[in-house]
Design a protein around this motif. Structure first.
Motif, PDB file in Angstrom:
ATOM      1  N   THR A 236       0.852  -1.193   0.000  1.00  0.00           N
ATOM      2  CA  THR A 236       0.000   0.000   0.000  1.00  0.00           C
ATOM      3  C   THR A 236       0.886   1.240   0.000  1.00  0.00           C
ATOM      4  O   THR A 236       2.032   1.209   0.469  1.00  0.00           O
ATOM      5  N   PHE A 237       0.351   2.322  -0.510  1.00  0.00           N
ATOM      6  CA  PHE A 237       1.041   3.607  -0.463  1.00  0.00           C
ATOM      7  C   PHE A 237       0.039   4.644   0.008  1.00  0.00           C
ATOM      8  O   PHE A 237      -0.997   4.864  -0.636  1.00  0.00           O
ATOM      9  N   THR A 238       0.327   5.290   1.130  1.00  0.00           N
ATOM     10  CA  THR A 238      -0.553   6.305   1.697  1.00  0.00           C
ATOM     11  C   THR A 238       0.040   7.691   1.466  1.00  0.00           C
ATOM     12  O   THR A 238       1.221   7.921   1.724  1.00  0.00           O
ATOM     13  N   SER A 504       6.019  -4.836  -4.265  1.00  0.00           N
ATOM     14  CA  SER A 504       6.943  -5.504  -3.338  1.00  0.00           C
ATOM     15  C   SER A 504       6.317  -5.828  -1.994  1.00  0.00           C
ATOM     16  O   SER A 504       6.983  -6.369  -1.102  1.00  0.00           O
ATOM     17  N   GLY A 505       5.020  -5.482  -1.808  1.00  0.00           N
ATOM     18  CA  GLY A 505       4.331  -5.845  -0.580  1.00  0.00           C
ATOM     19  C   GLY A 505       4.631  -4.960   0.608  1.00  0.00           C
ATOM     20  O   GLY A 505       4.330  -5.328   1.751  1.00  0.00           O
ATOM     21  N   ARG A 506       5.192  -3.776   0.375  1.00  0.00           N
ATOM     22  CA  ARG A 506       5.543  -2.898   1.485  1.00  0.00           C
ATOM     23  C   ARG A 506       4.411  -1.939   1.836  1.00  0.00           C
ATOM     24  O   ARG A 506       3.470  -1.769   1.085  1.00  0.00           O
ATOM     25  N   ARG A 507       4.523  -1.309   2.987  1.00  0.00           N
ATOM     26  CA  ARG A 507       3.607  -0.246   3.423  1.00  0.00           C
ATOM     27  C   ARG A 507       4.376   1.053   3.385  1.00  0.00           C
ATOM     28  O   ARG A 507       5.268   1.281   4.190  1.00  0.00           O
ATOM     29  N   CYS A 508       4.055   1.906   2.443  1.00  0.00           N
ATOM     30  CA  CYS A 508       4.844   3.108   2.209  1.00  0.00           C
ATOM     31  C   CYS A 508       3.997   4.358   2.346  1.00  0.00           C
ATOM     32  O   CYS A 508       2.770   4.315   2.285  1.00  0.00           O
ATOM     33  N   GLN A 509       4.678   5.489   2.503  1.00  0.00           N
ATOM     34  CA  GLN A 509       4.002   6.778   2.508  1.00  0.00           C
ATOM     35  C   GLN A 509       4.997   7.875   2.129  1.00  0.00           C
ATOM     36  O   GLN A 509       6.170   7.647   2.076  1.00  0.00           O
TER      37      GLN A 509
END
Length: 509
Positions: A236-238, A504-509
């Motif tokens: 996800t990208f917030t 890549s399955g990361r949690r980014c912002q």
């Protein structure tokens, strides 16, 4: 420009529409059959009520010409957009005349047809012909059958209360966004001597009691999400862009009405790009400031404001798109606004192209039907259980109203827009999450807006302290007309970074 495809709504929207139909039949909620047209009534504390009254002509129903235009040459785009905006203006003017001539309607059974609907048809016919000229003089093809869309009909209040919907399981028909005629209103009788002064709401154009339901009385209706496949993109990208606390508003819509002031006929909240109006260009948006913490995100995120109709007036009470067009009451700023990009349960995503435009939902469902509706209304604590499309929730004590948007997540791989602003993007299959017809998965834009609202009360067909989303005046502030707009504008390779994060399955912002 874009190709014709068949899109499906998100599972939330499919189930929400089915739930609204169950409510209409008495499934623990309000009975639409009990609510017809309603007249405005205020008590000594200036709080708003809507009262059931005899059915009469409530609004004007005109075919949506723009949704039928699927191939407009680039050289004709701005001219056609200007003419489509004129069609919207003609409808709003006709609706205003409808609302201001109730006594004349009561005195003359033919008044609506002779003085409003007939002249409106003539104006629309001339405008549609100018669209034909704009398209053919640059070598484009014009479907002559569109001339038949000049005629408008009227709807009674009990026709519109049910939303004019077509509960077809969420299958969208994108050959113009129509719902195969099932939601098209037939001609209604002219107003009788019992015609009310308005149909309810602080400005006389809704909402009515039947537009609300106690969410605690709605059965759970949220479908399970598609099972993630081995090829899923799970990150996800917030992006944090604020809640429009600086009150960046206008009533334009540069996507559907470029160059036309007040092209939306209702007020929008803007976050992200801070220089978006009817005259914004790709270059001007690239040079504009952003409200997002990540200054590489210059995208424009905008949606209709929500107002509480408690008798109060806001800054635009006497302005176009505001009080002059039936959008009244106190404008609410969301308590929170979460903007998040998510992945596909079936595939890796490709980066969104620069300047991609997406509109989700349909601002004209009262007359178009629900084929492109994508409104999600709920309450905190209930979001995983109940999502509503055709009614606003009345939330229990301590719970807040939530608007959720889940945008189309499949792209045709070529176009950043299409003539009807729909056919270049599509929803994934709700059961599998797969994009069809050669479309590519892109990061799915989702938004969650939370509002602190004193719960309206409904007793004996009356609603007190109603809230409603802004809209075209003839759409009567129906919940299903909620919609959201987006223009992707990024710099410093942010679009690729968002896609890489999600893949890549990361949690980014």
């Amino acid at each position: 420009m874009g190709r014709n495809t068949r899109k499906r709504r998100s599972p939330l929207a499919v189930k929400a529409i089915a739930a609204s139909a169950a409510i209409a039949l008495g499934g623990g909620g309000l009975l639409w059959a009990q609510m017809n047209a309603s007249a405005h009534e205020s008590n000594n504390s200036a709080q708003n009520y809507t009262k059931a009254a005899a059915a009469s002509v409530a609004t004007i129903s005109c075919p949506d010409v723009g949704q039928k235009l699927t191939n407009v040459p680039a050289k004709a785009k701005w001219g056609v957009a200007a003419e489509l905006a004129k069609l919207d203006k003609q409808i709003t003017e006709a609706y205003a005349r409808l609302a201001s001539t109730r006594q004349a309607q009561a005195n003359d059974a033919n008044f609506v047809q002779n003085a409003i609907v007939g002249p409106l048809k003539e104006k629309r016919a001339a405008t549609i012909d100018r669209i034909r000229i704009d398209i053919t003089r640059v070598g484009g093809q014009f479907d002559s059958s569109l001339a038949q869309l000049a005629a408008c009909t009227t709807q009674t209040a009990n026709q519109t209360t049910a939303g004019g919907g077509n509960n077809n399981g969420g299958q969208n028909n994108n050959n113009g966004g129509q719902n195969n005629g099932n939601g098209q209103a037939t001609a209604a009788p002219s107003a009788s001597a019992s015609a009310p002064a308005n149909i309810g709401g602080q400005a006389g154009n809704g909402p009515v009691a039947a537009d609300f339901v106690d969410i605690t009385k709605v059965a759970p209706n949220v479908l399970a999400k598609p099972q993630k496949q081995r090829t899923a993109s799970t990150g996800t990208f917030t992006t944090r862009c604020g809640v429009n606390a600086n009150k960046n508003h206008n009533t334009d819509n540069v996507i559907v009405a470029p160059g036309v002031t007040n092209g939306a006929h209702h007020l929008h909240d803007y976050v992200g790009n801070q220089k978006v109006n009817a005259f914004a260009t790709n270059d001007s948006m690239l040079a504009a400031p952003s409200s997002c913490q990540n200054q590489s995100d210059l995208s424009s995120y905008y949606w209709p404001v929500v107002r509480v109709q408690d008798g109060s007036q806001d800054f635009d009470q006497n302005a176009d798109g505001g009080g002059k067009e039936g959008n009244v009451g106190k404008i609410l700023t969301p308590q929170s606004a979460e903007i998040k990009y998510v992945g596909s349960p079936a595939a890796k995503v490709v980066a969104m192209p620069q300047f991609l435009r997406i509109i989700t939902g349909d601002a004209k469902t009262t007359t178009n039907g629900l084929a492109n509706a994508n409104a999600h209304w709920s309450c905190t604590g209930f979001e995983n259980k109940v999502q509503l499309t055709e009614q606003y929730p009345i939330c229990p004590q301590g719970s807040n109203v939530v608007r959720t948007f889940a945008f189309q997540s499949c792209w045709d791989g070529v176009n950043i827009d299409s003539a009807n602003h729909r056919t270049h993007v599509a929803f994934a299959d709700p059961a599998s999450g797969v994009c069809g017809n050669g479309f590519k998965a892109i990061p799915q834009l989702t938004m969650r807006l939370v509002y602190k609202i004193t719960p309206p009360t409904v007793q004996n067909g009356q609603v007190k302290n109603a809230y409603a989303v802004d809209g075209f005046p003839e759409q009567l502030h129906k919940p299903s007309t909620d919609h959201d707009d987006f223009i992707s504008v990024t710099k410093n390779n942010l679009a690729a970074k968002i896609a890489n994060c999600i893949n890549s399955g990361r949690r980014c912002q």
